[in-house]
Design a protein around this motif. Structure first.
Motif, PDB file in Angstrom:
ATOM      1  N   VAL A  30       8.151  19.733   9.806  1.00 25.93           N
ATOM      2  CA  VAL A  30       7.284  18.567   9.679  1.00 25.93           C
ATOM      3  C   VAL A  30       7.904  17.668   8.615  1.00 25.93           C
ATOM      4  O   VAL A  30       8.092  18.086   7.474  1.00 25.93           O
ATOM      5  N   GLU A  31       8.209  16.453   9.017  1.00 26.43           N
ATOM      6  CA  GLU A  31       8.811  15.496   8.094  1.00 26.43           C
ATOM      7  C   GLU A  31       7.811  15.079   7.029  1.00 26.43           C
ATOM      8  O   GLU A  31       6.600  15.116   7.236  1.00 26.43           O
ATOM      9  N   GLU A  32       8.323  14.646   5.908  1.00 25.67           N
ATOM     10  CA  GLU A  32       7.502  14.241   4.777  1.00 25.67           C
ATOM     11  C   GLU A  32       6.509  13.148   5.175  1.00 25.67           C
ATOM     12  O   GLU A  32       6.898  12.116   5.725  1.00 25.67           O
ATOM     13  N   PRO A  33       5.219  13.355   4.913  1.00 24.44           N
ATOM     14  CA  PRO A  33       4.223  12.330   5.255  1.00 24.44           C
ATOM     15  C   PRO A  33       4.524  10.975   4.602  1.00 24.44           C
ATOM     16  O   PRO A  33       4.370   9.935   5.224  1.00 24.44           O
ATOM     17  N   GLY A  34       4.949  11.007   3.352  1.00 24.35           N
ATOM     18  CA  GLY A  34       5.178   9.762   2.618  1.00 24.35           C
ATOM     19  C   GLY A  34       6.185   8.844   3.262  1.00 24.35           C
ATOM     20  O   GLY A  34       5.974   7.630   3.352  1.00 24.35           O
ATOM     21  N   ARG A  35       7.281   9.388   3.731  1.00 28.11           N
ATOM     22  CA  ARG A  35       8.314   8.557   4.369  1.00 28.11           C
ATOM     23  C   ARG A  35       7.778   7.922   5.655  1.00 28.11           C
ATOM     24  O   ARG A  35       8.079   6.770   5.953  1.00 28.11           O
ATOM     25  N   ARG A  36       6.986   8.680   6.404  1.00 30.15           N
ATOM     26  CA  ARG A  36       6.416   8.127   7.636  1.00 30.15           C
ATOM     27  C   ARG A  36       5.429   7.013   7.315  1.00 30.15           C
ATOM     28  O   ARG A  36       5.405   5.975   7.990  1.00 30.15           O
ATOM     29  N   ILE A  37       4.623   7.215   6.291  1.00 30.04           N
ATOM     30  CA  ILE A  37       3.646   6.196   5.906  1.00 30.04           C
ATOM     31  C   ILE A  37       4.341   4.935   5.416  1.00 30.04           C
ATOM     32  O   ILE A  37       3.953   3.820   5.776  1.00 30.04           O
ATOM     33  N   VAL A  38       5.366   5.085   4.604  1.00 29.76           N
ATOM     34  CA  VAL A  38       6.107   3.917   4.117  1.00 29.76           C
ATOM     35  C   VAL A  38       6.644   3.110   5.298  1.00 29.76           C
ATOM     36  O   VAL A  38       6.502   1.881   5.339  1.00 29.76           O
ATOM     37  N   ALA A  39       7.230   3.772   6.272  1.00 30.87           N
ATOM     38  CA  ALA A  39       7.771   3.064   7.442  1.00 30.87           C
ATOM     39  C   ALA A  39       6.663   2.326   8.193  1.00 30.87           C
ATOM     40  O   ALA A  39       6.819   1.151   8.566  1.00 30.87           O
ATOM     41  N   GLU A  40       5.525   2.998   8.405  1.00 28.84           N
ATOM     42  CA  GLU A  40       4.406   2.375   9.124  1.00 28.84           C
ATOM     43  C   GLU A  40       3.817   1.200   8.343  1.00 28.84           C
ATOM     44  O   GLU A  40       3.522   0.148   8.921  1.00 28.84           O
ATOM     45  N   GLU A  41       3.612   1.384   7.050  1.00 28.92           N
ATOM     46  CA  GLU A  41       3.034   0.324   6.226  1.00 28.92           C
ATOM     47  C   GLU A  41       3.956  -0.893   6.166  1.00 28.92           C
ATOM     48  O   GLU A  41       3.480  -2.030   6.244  1.00 28.92           O
ATOM     49  N   ARG A  42       5.233  -0.654   6.050  1.00 31.37           N
ATOM     50  CA  ARG A  42       6.176  -1.781   6.020  1.00 31.37           C
ATOM     51  C   ARG A  42       6.172  -2.521   7.353  1.00 31.37           C
ATOM     52  O   ARG A  42       6.182  -3.747   7.377  1.00 31.37           O
ATOM     53  N   ALA A  43       6.151  -1.781   8.446  1.00 33.02           N
ATOM     54  CA  ALA A  43       6.152  -2.408   9.772  1.00 33.02           C
ATOM     55  C   ALA A  43       4.888  -3.230  10.002  1.00 33.02           C
ATOM     56  O   ALA A  43       4.926  -4.270  10.673  1.00 33.02           O
ATOM     57  N   ALA A  44       3.771  -2.783   9.440  1.00 31.65           N
ATOM     58  CA  ALA A  44       2.489  -3.459   9.647  1.00 31.65           C
ATOM     59  C   ALA A  44       2.161  -4.454   8.526  1.00 31.65           C
ATOM     60  O   ALA A  44       1.116  -5.098   8.573  1.00 31.65           O
ATOM     61  N   GLY A  45       3.024  -4.544   7.529  1.00 32.62           N
ATOM     62  CA  GLY A  45       2.738  -5.411   6.391  1.00 32.62           C
ATOM     63  C   GLY A  45       1.627  -4.876   5.512  1.00 32.62           C
ATOM     64  O   GLY A  45       0.947  -5.636   4.827  1.00 32.62           O
ATOM     65  N   GLY A  46       1.460  -3.555   5.531  1.00 29.70           N
ATOM     66  CA  GLY A  46       0.394  -2.920   4.761  1.00 29.70           C
ATOM     67  C   GLY A  46       0.706  -2.783   3.286  1.00 29.70           C
ATOM     68  O   GLY A  46       1.825  -3.026   2.842  1.00 29.70           O
ATOM     69  N   ARG A  47      -0.315  -2.364   2.536  1.00 30.88           N
ATOM     70  CA  ARG A  47      -0.162  -2.231   1.082  1.00 30.88           C
ATOM     71  C   ARG A  47      -0.302  -0.787   0.597  1.00 30.88           C
ATOM     72  O   ARG A  47      -0.230  -0.542  -0.600  1.00 30.88           O
ATOM     73  N   ALA A  48      -0.501   0.163   1.502  1.00 30.03           N
ATOM     74  CA  ALA A  48      -0.635   1.563   1.093  1.00 30.03           C
ATOM     75  C   ALA A  48       0.762   2.148   0.867  1.00 30.03           C
ATOM     76  O   ALA A  48       1.226   3.031   1.578  1.00 30.03           O
TER      77      ALA A  48
END
Length: 179
Positions: A30-48
C-alpha cells in the motif's frame, strides 16, 4: 495472524523504495497515503497539503489509511504499508497540539512487528511531494518513534543497506516471527 506490516520512519529514509522492491517480489503493498493525497489535492487545486493545512491533510490521510487497511482485510500473506494510521495520527496530533492520538489508531492495529527507517542524510532529497527539510523530517521521526513504542509495537530498525538486502532483511525477520 494480523498480516498488516507498517514500514515507517524518517522521510527520505528509503521506505518507498523498499515498498517497491517488496511489490516486485509479489507482496501486496500500500503506497503512502500522503503522496496520493498531495497528488490529488494539487490536481484539484485543494488546500489539504502538509505545507498549507497540516490538520486538514492529516484528517484526510487518516480516512485514506483506514480505507487502505479495510480494502486489504482477509489478506492471506503479508501486506506492507508505506506509513499507516499511526503516522497520520501523529501528524494530526502535532498539527492540533492534541495530547492523544486519534482513536482510529487503536481500533485498527497493524502487526505487532513494524519496521522503522532511521534518518539517512546521505540519501535524503526533496521532491514535489516532500518539500520539508531533513531537520523537519528528523523532527517527524522523533515524534513517530515514541508513538509506536507507546502503542506497543515491536520496532525493528531498518539497516542502511541496499534495497534488495533491506527487503531480504524484512522478509527474514517476519519469517522468524512465524516460527
Amino acid at each position: 495472524m494480523n498480516p498488516f506490516v507498517v514500514i515507517s520512519g524518517c522521510s527520505g529514509g528509503g521506505k518507498s523504495s523498499l515498498i517497491q522492491e517488496l511489490a516486485r517480489r509479489g507482496y501486496a503493498v500500500v503506497e503512502e497515503p500522503g503522496r496520493r493525497i498531495v497528488a490529488e489535492e494539487r490536481a484539484a487545486g485543494g488546500r489539504a497539503l502538509p505545507w498549507t493545512d497540516l490538520a486538514a491533510f492529516a484528517r484526510r490521510a487518516i480516512a485514506v489509511a483506514a480505507a487502505d487497511r479495510t480494502s486489504h482485510e482477509g489478506a492471506g500473506d503479508w501486506v506492507f504499508f508505506d506509513r499507516g494510521l499511526v503516522d497520520v495520527a501523529v501528524a494530526l496530533a502535532h498539527a492540533t497540539a492534541a495530547d492523544r492520538l486519534d482513536p482510529t489508531v487503536t481500533r485498527n492495529p497493524y502487526h505487532r512487528a513494524m519496521f522503522m527507517a532511521p534518518p539517512w542524510p546521505e540519501i535524503y532529497e526533496t521532491d514535489d511531494a516532500r518539500l520539508h527539510s531533513l531537520d523537519e523530517a528528523v523532527a517527524e521521526y522523533d515524534r513517530l518513534l515514541p508513538a509506536y513504542r507507546d502503542l506497543g509495537y515491536d520496532i525493528t530498525f531498518l539497516p542502511k543497506i541496499g534495497i534488495e538486502d533491506r527487503a531480504d532483511f524484512v522478509v527474514e525477520r517476519l519469517a522468524m516471527r512465524r516460527r
